[in-house]
Write an enzyme that holds these catalytic residues in place. Structure first.
Site, short mmCIF file in Angstrom:
data_model
loop_
_atom_site.label_atom_id
_atom_site.label_comp_id
_atom_site.label_asym_id
_atom_site.label_seq_id
_atom_site.Cartn_x
_atom_site.Cartn_y
_atom_site.Cartn_z
N TYR A 142 0.82 -1.22 0.00
CA TYR A 142 0.00 0.00 0.00
C TYR A 142 0.86 1.27 0.00
O TYR A 142 0.42 2.31 -0.49
CB TYR A 142 -0.89 0.04 1.25
N LYS A 192 3.05 -15.12 2.37
CA LYS A 192 3.45 -15.99 1.25
C LYS A 192 4.97 -16.15 1.33
O LYS A 192 5.71 -15.67 0.48
CB LYS A 192 3.03 -15.36 -0.09
N ASP A 224 -2.84 -17.92 0.59
CA ASP A 224 -3.82 -18.52 -0.33
C ASP A 224 -4.52 -19.71 0.33
O ASP A 224 -5.73 -19.86 0.26
CB ASP A 224 -3.16 -18.92 -1.67
N ASP A 248 -6.52 -7.00 3.79
CA ASP A 248 -7.64 -6.36 3.10
C ASP A 248 -8.54 -7.43 2.48
O ASP A 248 -9.76 -7.41 2.65
CB ASP A 248 -7.08 -5.41 2.02
C1 IPM Z 1 -10.47 -1.15 3.75
C2 IPM Z 1 -10.69 -0.49 2.43
C3 IPM Z 1 -9.53 0.45 2.14
C4 IPM Z 1 -8.29 -0.41 2.01
C5 IPM Z 1 -9.74 1.36 0.92
C6 IPM Z 1 -10.98 2.20 1.07
C7 IPM Z 1 -8.55 2.23 0.68
O1 IPM Z 1 -10.88 -1.44 1.44
O2 IPM Z 1 -10.34 -0.44 4.77
O3 IPM Z 1 -10.45 -2.38 3.80
O4 IPM Z 1 -7.99 -0.94 0.93
O5 IPM Z 1 -7.58 -0.54 3.00
MG MG Z 2 -10.97 -3.44 2.16
#
Ligand code: IPM
Ligand code: MG
Length: 363
Positions: A142, A192, A224, A248
């Protein structure tokens, strides 16, 4: 005791569900003698509309000055086309996580007795399920550098970088181990390590901490396989710790085990300061759902349960947190349903009726 809270309702259904959380805050003031000093500000598309940025720097600063932040949701289709790092509403939550160093995202997935049939899995696989995903939220792909889209050898190349330092792994693993100690004593770490170097390091660090937590039974899984095991036999898990991207995905997956994304709260915690306090932000796992915004259809339960997490983790009001959770359970047991969790024979109630019912159940 007076507690300072900052409310950031955001976009779409955010303001509607925040309204219902406010009813619970009001009840706590009236009936439990707790005083809240509440401020409110804009984030996401609502902030871009007014201020041209998804979150202002003074809002980030304000988050540091309060006991806790309650966040709605961000995102609006009118900004779908814009350049990512410029004016995307989603940048609000990413920036808050990064700048406030909110590294440990706690995402419980708990199946309420009354809703075991709402899951897409057979009810015996999910009934009684109570798991906690601890997702790292300040590092990994990220935020890694370099990133971007470049021209190379006559074509464009999209670049993102996945990195984890030892300390980034260690601090989130510490939270996961501690939670495991307070829960069923079972921790599963997912990465992973078979493919990714950062995953290999992740496994090594988490494994190396095992002796500090002798009561916790640690296991490792490739992410996975973890995804597969989560739908095959979710009750084998208690606490799962994983990185930003896998977390996520796996937390969205886990949400469906419970029947509705509209039910899941989350807490994102920053590092403890010298006075023992920490910055923390509480938000539903679901998004801004612009397709149903303003229609009274949204389920306020994830928001209200996020408030319950806030009471528990930031304000140490365990009793009040439990009262709110019990009230939610109570209305679900009574068969009250918003559209997202309705069955053909249930009477569907609106967002505000659900909020009112939860407040009534608190009494
Ligand atoms: C989450 C959301 C966020 C992320 C988005 C809105 C940036 O999907 O909090 O899970 O990817 O972290
Ligand atoms: Mg999310």
């Amino acid at each position: 005791m007076t507690y300072k809270l900052l409310l950031l309702p955001g976009d779409g259904i955010g303001p509607e569900i925040m309204m219902e959380a406010k009813k619970v805050l009001l009840w706590l003031e009236k009936k439990q003698g707790i005083t809240f000093e509440i401020s409110e500000d804009l984030v996401g598309a609502a902030s871009i509309d007014q201020h041209n940025v998804p979150v202002r720097d003074d809002v980030v600063e304000a988050c540091r000055q309060v006991d806790a932040v309650l966040f709605g949701a961000v995102g609006h289709p009118k900004y779908d086309g814009v350049e990512y790092y410029d004016r995307r509403p989603e940048l609000a939550i990413l920036k808050l996580r990064k700048e406030l160093d909110l590294f440990a995202n706690l995402r419980p997935a708990k199946v309420f007795g009354a809703l075991a049939n709402a899951s897409s899995l057979k009810s015996d696989l999910v009934s009684g399920l109570d798991l906690m995903i601890v997702r790292e939220t300040t590092a990994g792909v990220y935020f890694g550098e370099p990133r971007g889209i470049e021209q190379r050898d006559g074509q464009r190349i999209g670049i993102n970088t996945h990195t984890y330092t030892e300390s980034e792994i260690k601090r989130v693993a510490e939270i996961a181990y501690s939670l495991s100690e307070q829960r069923a004593g079972k921790l599963c770490s997912m990465e992973k390590a078979n493919v990714m170097d950062a995953g290999k390091l992740w496994r090594e660090i988490v494994e190396g901490m095992k002796s500090d937590y002798p009561q916790v039974e640690l296991s490792h899984m490739y992410a996975d396989n973890g995804a597969m095991q989560l739908v095959r036999q979710p009750k084998q898990f208690d606490v799962i710790v994983t990185d930003n991207l896998f977390g996520d995905l796996l937390s969205d997956l886990a949400s469906q085990l419970t029947g509705s994304l509209g039910l899941l709260p989350s807490a994102t915690l920053g590092p403890k300061k010298s006075d023992g306090k920490f910055v923390a932000l509480y938000e539903p796992v679901h998004g801004s759902a612009p397709d149903i915004a303003g229609q009274g259809k949204a389920n306020p339960i994830a928001m209200i349960l996020s408030l319950a997490m806030l009471l528990k983790y930031s304000l140490k009001l365990d009793k009040e947190a439990e009262m709110v959770e019990k009230a939610v359970e109570n209305v679900l047991d009574k068969g009250l349903r918003t559209a997202d969790i309705a069955t053909p024979d249930s009477k569907v109630i609106s967002t505000s009726e659900m909020g009112d019912a939860i407040v009534t159940a608190l009494n």
